[in-house]
Design a protein around this motif. Structure first.
Motif, short mmCIF file in Angstrom:
data_model
loop_
_atom_site.label_atom_id
_atom_site.label_comp_id
_atom_site.label_asym_id
_atom_site.label_seq_id
_atom_site.Cartn_x
_atom_site.Cartn_y
_atom_site.Cartn_z
N PRO A 241 0.80 -1.23 0.00
CA PRO A 241 0.00 0.00 0.00
C PRO A 241 0.83 1.28 0.00
CG PRO A 241 -0.01 -0.99 2.17
CD PRO A 241 0.68 -1.97 1.27
N ALA A 242 2.11 1.19 0.43
CA ALA A 242 2.95 2.38 0.50
C ALA A 242 4.41 1.96 0.39
CB ALA A 242 2.72 3.14 1.81
N ALA A 243 5.27 2.91 0.07
CA ALA A 243 6.70 2.62 0.04
C ALA A 243 7.22 2.44 1.47
CB ALA A 243 7.45 3.75 -0.65
N GLY A 244 8.31 1.67 1.61
CA GLY A 244 8.90 1.48 2.93
C GLY A 244 9.34 0.04 3.15
N THR A 245 9.73 -0.24 4.38
CA THR A 245 10.15 -1.59 4.77
C THR A 245 8.95 -2.36 5.30
OG1 THR A 245 12.39 -0.86 5.31
CG2 THR A 245 11.64 -2.90 6.32
N TYR A 246 8.83 -3.62 4.89
CA TYR A 246 7.71 -4.45 5.33
C TYR A 246 8.22 -5.70 6.03
CZ TYR A 246 4.33 -1.60 2.85
OH TYR A 246 3.54 -0.56 2.46
N TYR A 247 7.56 -6.02 7.13
CA TYR A 247 7.81 -7.26 7.87
C TYR A 247 6.73 -8.24 7.47
CZ TYR A 247 8.41 -10.40 11.91
OH TYR A 247 8.62 -11.49 12.73
N ILE A 248 7.15 -9.37 6.88
CA ILE A 248 6.21 -10.32 6.29
C ILE A 248 6.31 -11.67 6.99
CG2 ILE A 248 5.55 -11.53 4.17
CD1 ILE A 248 6.67 -9.19 2.60
N ASN A 249 5.16 -12.26 7.28
CA ASN A 249 5.07 -13.61 7.82
C ASN A 249 4.26 -14.48 6.86
OD1 ASN A 249 5.95 -14.05 10.96
ND2 ASN A 249 5.47 -11.91 10.51
N VAL A 250 4.75 -15.68 6.58
CA VAL A 250 4.06 -16.62 5.70
C VAL A 250 4.00 -17.98 6.36
CG1 VAL A 250 4.15 -17.86 3.50
CG2 VAL A 250 4.71 -15.42 3.57
N ASN A 251 2.80 -18.54 6.43
CA ASN A 251 2.65 -19.94 6.83
C ASN A 251 2.42 -20.73 5.55
OD1 ASN A 251 1.61 -22.51 7.68
ND2 ASN A 251 1.16 -21.61 9.69
N TRP A 252 3.50 -21.36 5.08
CA TRP A 252 3.47 -22.03 3.78
C TRP A 252 2.49 -23.19 3.77
CZ3 TRP A 252 5.40 -20.01 -0.49
CH2 TRP A 252 5.55 -20.81 -1.63
N ALA A 253 2.41 -23.91 4.87
CA ALA A 253 1.53 -25.09 4.94
C ALA A 253 0.06 -24.68 4.97
CB ALA A 253 1.88 -25.94 6.14
N LEU A 254 -0.25 -23.60 5.70
CA LEU A 254 -1.64 -23.18 5.85
C LEU A 254 -2.07 -22.16 4.80
CD1 LEU A 254 -1.97 -22.85 9.74
CD2 LEU A 254 -2.51 -24.80 8.27
N ASN A 255 -1.13 -21.74 3.94
CA ASN A 255 -1.43 -20.80 2.86
C ASN A 255 -1.98 -19.47 3.39
OD1 ASN A 255 -0.67 -22.40 0.57
ND2 ASN A 255 -2.52 -23.62 0.87
N THR A 256 -1.25 -18.88 4.36
CA THR A 256 -1.63 -17.58 4.89
C THR A 256 -0.40 -16.67 4.92
OG1 THR A 256 -1.22 -18.26 7.18
CG2 THR A 256 -3.46 -18.54 6.32
N TYR A 257 -0.65 -15.36 4.90
CA TYR A 257 0.44 -14.40 5.00
C TYR A 257 -0.05 -13.13 5.66
CZ TYR A 257 -1.42 -11.49 1.18
OH TYR A 257 -2.20 -10.66 0.41
N SER A 258 0.89 -12.37 6.21
CA SER A 258 0.60 -11.04 6.75
C SER A 258 1.76 -10.13 6.41
CB SER A 258 0.38 -11.09 8.27
OG SER A 258 1.59 -11.46 8.93
N SER A 259 1.48 -8.83 6.32
CA SER A 259 2.50 -7.85 5.96
C SER A 259 2.22 -6.55 6.69
CB SER A 259 2.49 -7.63 4.44
OG SER A 259 3.39 -6.62 4.08
#
Length: 373
Positions: A241-259
């Motif tokens: 949504p905007a420029a900058g640094t993002y901290y991302i989490n991905v649960n590969w097995a459950l097919n979910t992500y957050s940023s």
């Protein structure tokens, strides 16, 4: 009555005959010679640069038995004087007679034994030949002094890739899984996390990314189209949504992500503005690190690193205030990942101007370096 007695006597005689036959069928196993083990060096310093090359070469002979039987061989490793407890093991063939272990394999064995890197340690090694789960025979014990190394976290932790249109400006290549930031799994449990830097989202195609694995496109995942943090195979590109640094989490097995956006700065009573405001980091694409090129620090105060001018997300020592040595990188820890105890900060032993560098490319080993100018 006579018939009953006769039948009883016949049964006794039959039992005795069968028992004798069973005794005759039993075979005694004799260990006619012990196994032996030898190695080509008495000391070795392991080197990550040649991690896949042989470090030690062993030769061995199997124990012999009469009658001849099969068994399973392992080579056991333990610190001298521990009576092989704890022990690390390496399976070897019955028929091979010689084998080599690489620098990486031996370093992994040392890590299994909780041996600190960069210190020579006398290691006892023996051949174990197991007939079953309860019966084993052992060779002679040999002694090798082995010095391990601190493994490169980029090589030992699972990772996924974050290719996208942002990556070229961040020092990688656009839409290239093999040249993109990675998210690592410090717990090796299919849960990945890490940081990416996005310079612009102005254009329609700017600031987009998705997730790949094995540094290639097969098996890639993107948004499932709902923009609710769900992934699907070959899904949609995700746009920041905007420029900058993002901290991302991905649960590969459950097919979910957050940023979440996470723009870091330094704050503390050792800095010019105290606890009132932050001095922000600038991302350097050439080094792929976050840098404050010059800032005066006092030796009487402490400092920490926080995101978004808020205290929810901080980089700190693991526990207790830590005095940094100029030019020496140390592992730093993020509070939201559950790796920090208390609310510690960093110190410098001498007042002066410093360069501060945060290397966030690997979530299994965030690295902080403070260098006096």
């Amino acid at each position: 009555m006579k018939n009953i007695l006769r039948i009883f006597l016949i049964g006794i005689v039959s039992y005795l005959i069968v028992s004798c036959r069973e005794e005759d069928d039993k075979v005694t196993l004799n260990n006619t010679s012990a196994g032996s083990l030898a190695v080509n060096k008495t000391s070795v310093i392991l080197n990550e640069i040649i991690a896949d090359q042989p470090a030690l070469t062993f030769t061995y002979t199997n124990p012999t038995f009469n009658p001849n039987i099969t068994f399973a061989n392992t080579v056991e490793f333990a610190v001298q004087g521990t009576n092989f407890s704890p022990v690390a093991s390496q399976t070897v063939s019955m028929d091979q007679k010689t084998f080599s272990l690489t620098h990486l394999q031996l370093n992994t064995i040392l890590a299994t034994l909780n041996i600190a890197p960069n210190v020579a340690k006398p290691i006892e090694i023996r051949l174990k030949s197991s007939l079953n789960t309860t019966t084993s025979y052992y060779s002679n014990i040999i002694l090798v002094n082995i010095t391990g190394y601190m493994p490169n976290p980029d090589l030992i932790y699972p990772k996924i890739n974050v290719p996208g249109s942002y990556a070229g400006a961040a020092g990688y290549a656009n839409w290239t899984p093999g040249s993109s930031p990675n998210l690592f799994s410090p717990e090796k449990n299919d849960k990945y996390r890490g940081f990416i830097w996005i310079n612009t989202v102005t254009g329609t195609e700017d600031g987009k990314y998705k997730f790949a694995i094995n540094q290639d496109w097969p098996g890639n995942k993107g948004d499932d189209g709902t923009l609710t943090g769900k992934l699907k195979a070959d899904g949609d590109n995700i746009k920041a949504p905007a420029a900058g640094t993002y901290y991302i989490n991905v649960n590969w097995a459950l097919n979910t992500y957050s940023s979440v956006i996470a723009n870091f700065g330094v704050i503390g009573d050792a800095t010019p503005t105290g606890w009132s405001s932050d001095t922000d980091f600038v991302y350097n694409p050439s080094t792929k690190t976050y840098v404050i090129n010059s800032i005066p620090l006092t030796s009487s105060g402490v400092f920490k690193f926080r995101a978004n001018d808020d205290w929810a997300m901080k980089f700190q020592p693991a526990n207790g205030d830590q005095t940094l040595t100029s030019g020496t990188g140390v592992q730093s820890y993020m509070s939201t990942e559950g790796t920090v105890t208390g609310d510690p900060g960093y110190k410098v032993s001498q007042a002066g101007n410093y360069k501060i560098e945060l290397d966030l490319h690997n979530s299994a080993y965030y690295k902080l370096t403070v260098t006096k100018l």
